[in-house]
Design a protein around this motif. Structure first.
Motif, short mmCIF file in Angstrom:
data_model
loop_
_atom_site.label_atom_id
_atom_site.label_comp_id
_atom_site.label_asym_id
_atom_site.label_seq_id
_atom_site.Cartn_x
_atom_site.Cartn_y
_atom_site.Cartn_z
N SER A 51 0.91 -1.11 0.24
CA SER A 51 -0.08 -0.06 0.02
C SER A 51 0.78 1.32 0.03
O SER A 51 1.85 1.27 0.34
CB SER A 51 -0.90 -0.07 1.22
N PHE A 52 0.22 2.52 -0.30
CA PHE A 52 1.21 3.60 -0.27
C PHE A 52 1.51 3.90 1.06
O PHE A 52 2.75 4.24 1.31
CB PHE A 52 0.16 4.74 -0.87
N GLU A 53 0.91 3.75 2.08
CA GLU A 53 1.04 3.98 3.37
C GLU A 53 2.12 3.03 3.92
O GLU A 53 3.12 3.43 4.58
CB GLU A 53 -0.19 3.55 4.47
N GLU A 54 2.21 1.80 3.68
CA GLU A 54 3.22 0.70 3.85
C GLU A 54 4.57 1.08 3.23
O GLU A 54 5.50 0.89 3.83
CB GLU A 54 3.00 -0.61 3.52
N CYS A 55 4.51 1.67 1.87
CA CYS A 55 5.57 1.98 1.30
C CYS A 55 6.35 3.36 1.97
O CYS A 55 7.44 3.40 2.14
CB CYS A 55 5.33 2.17 -0.28
N ALA A 56 5.31 4.17 2.37
CA ALA A 56 5.72 5.37 3.04
C ALA A 56 6.67 5.11 4.17
O ALA A 56 7.80 5.80 4.34
CB ALA A 56 4.56 6.16 3.15
N ALA A 57 6.08 4.16 5.24
CA ALA A 57 6.58 3.92 6.33
C ALA A 57 7.92 3.13 6.17
O ALA A 57 8.92 3.59 6.61
CB ALA A 57 5.79 3.13 7.08
N ARG A 58 7.93 2.22 5.11
CA ARG A 58 9.21 1.43 5.11
C ARG A 58 10.18 2.37 4.32
O ARG A 58 11.28 2.27 4.82
CB ARG A 58 8.99 0.44 3.86
N GLU A 59 9.98 3.02 3.22
CA GLU A 59 11.06 3.89 2.64
C GLU A 59 11.64 4.99 3.55
O GLU A 59 12.62 5.07 3.64
CB GLU A 59 10.47 4.61 1.47
N VAL A 60 10.81 5.62 4.42
CA VAL A 60 11.24 6.74 5.37
C VAL A 60 12.29 5.95 6.41
O VAL A 60 13.27 6.24 6.81
CB VAL A 60 10.11 7.35 6.24
N LYS A 61 11.84 4.76 6.97
CA LYS A 61 12.72 3.96 7.75
C LYS A 61 14.10 3.51 7.22
O LYS A 61 14.97 3.87 7.80
CB LYS A 61 11.95 2.60 8.34
N GLU A 62 13.88 2.89 5.91
CA GLU A 62 14.98 2.56 5.36
C GLU A 62 16.14 3.76 5.07
O GLU A 62 17.15 3.57 5.04
CB GLU A 62 14.89 1.95 4.06
N GLU A 63 15.64 4.73 4.65
CA GLU A 63 16.56 6.05 4.27
C GLU A 63 17.10 6.98 5.43
O GLU A 63 18.04 7.42 5.46
CB GLU A 63 15.84 6.83 3.38
N THR A 64 16.16 7.05 6.63
CA THR A 64 16.23 8.01 7.63
C THR A 64 16.23 7.29 9.17
O THR A 64 16.94 7.94 10.01
CB THR A 64 15.28 9.21 7.62
N GLY A 65 15.87 6.13 9.16
CA GLY A 65 15.82 5.56 10.45
C GLY A 65 14.64 6.00 11.30
O GLY A 65 14.42 5.49 12.41
N LEU A 66 13.83 6.69 10.76
CA LEU A 66 12.75 7.56 11.33
C LEU A 66 11.28 6.60 11.10
O LEU A 66 11.09 6.03 10.43
CB LEU A 66 12.52 8.84 11.10
N ASP A 67 10.61 6.56 12.64
CA ASP A 67 9.46 5.76 12.50
C ASP A 67 8.28 6.87 12.35
O ASP A 67 8.35 8.23 13.04
CB ASP A 67 9.15 5.28 13.93
#
Length: 149
Positions: A51-67
């Motif tokens: 989902s767009f929401e899952e992708c957003a959370a995954r990409e932010v975590k992978e790139e920045t470490g942020l939740d």
């Protein structure tokens, strides 16, 4: 003929600031962009698209470490990069989110893709901007919530 790529970018809101990083990739090199990446086809439990929401959370975590939390769709852009070594048609889905913990600090987890992350005042963004973000600005878009969005 190749198909358009679907990307998800995240307006991570912190007061009147947004998180941006300067790209190292061939498409949009040295431009400032939001955290994000390509939508993936998941195969964990069964074949299901991310989902767009899952992708957003995954990409932010992978790139920045942020939740992040409170992830919402805000808009979409449609850009073609013909000047790139490998031309790209990018449909960018933009989401808005907030830090799950306001004390978190962004880390540059993928230094081969980004020079680093920092918070920028929405009214004083660095230049040049990644084309999909620039497209939105030219259309008068603001990622900050209003009564209508």
């Amino acid at each position: 003929m190749s198909s358009p790529a679907i990307g998800v970018a995240v307006f991570l809101i912190n007061g009147d600031k947004v998180l941006l990083g300067r790209r190292r990739s061939s498409v949009g090199r040295n431009t400032f962009a939001l955290p994000g990446g390509r939508l993936e086809f998941g195969v964990l439990l069964y074949f299901q698209g991310e989902s767009f929401e899952e992708c957003a959370a995954r990409e932010v975590k992978e790139e920045t470490g942020l939740d992040i939390k409170d992830i919402q769709f805000v808009t979409v852009t449609n850009d073609v990069f013909t000047e790139a070594a490998k031309p790209l048609h990018l449909v960018a889905v933009f989401m808005r989110a907030y830090l799950a913990d306001p004390d978190q600090l962004p880390q540059n987890i993928e230094p081969e893709k980004c020079y680093g992350w920092d918070w920028y005042d929405w009214k004083n963004l660095p230049q040049p901007l990644f084309r999909p973000l620039e497209t939105m600005l030219k259309n008068g878009f603001s990622p900050f919530p209003t009564e209508s969005n």
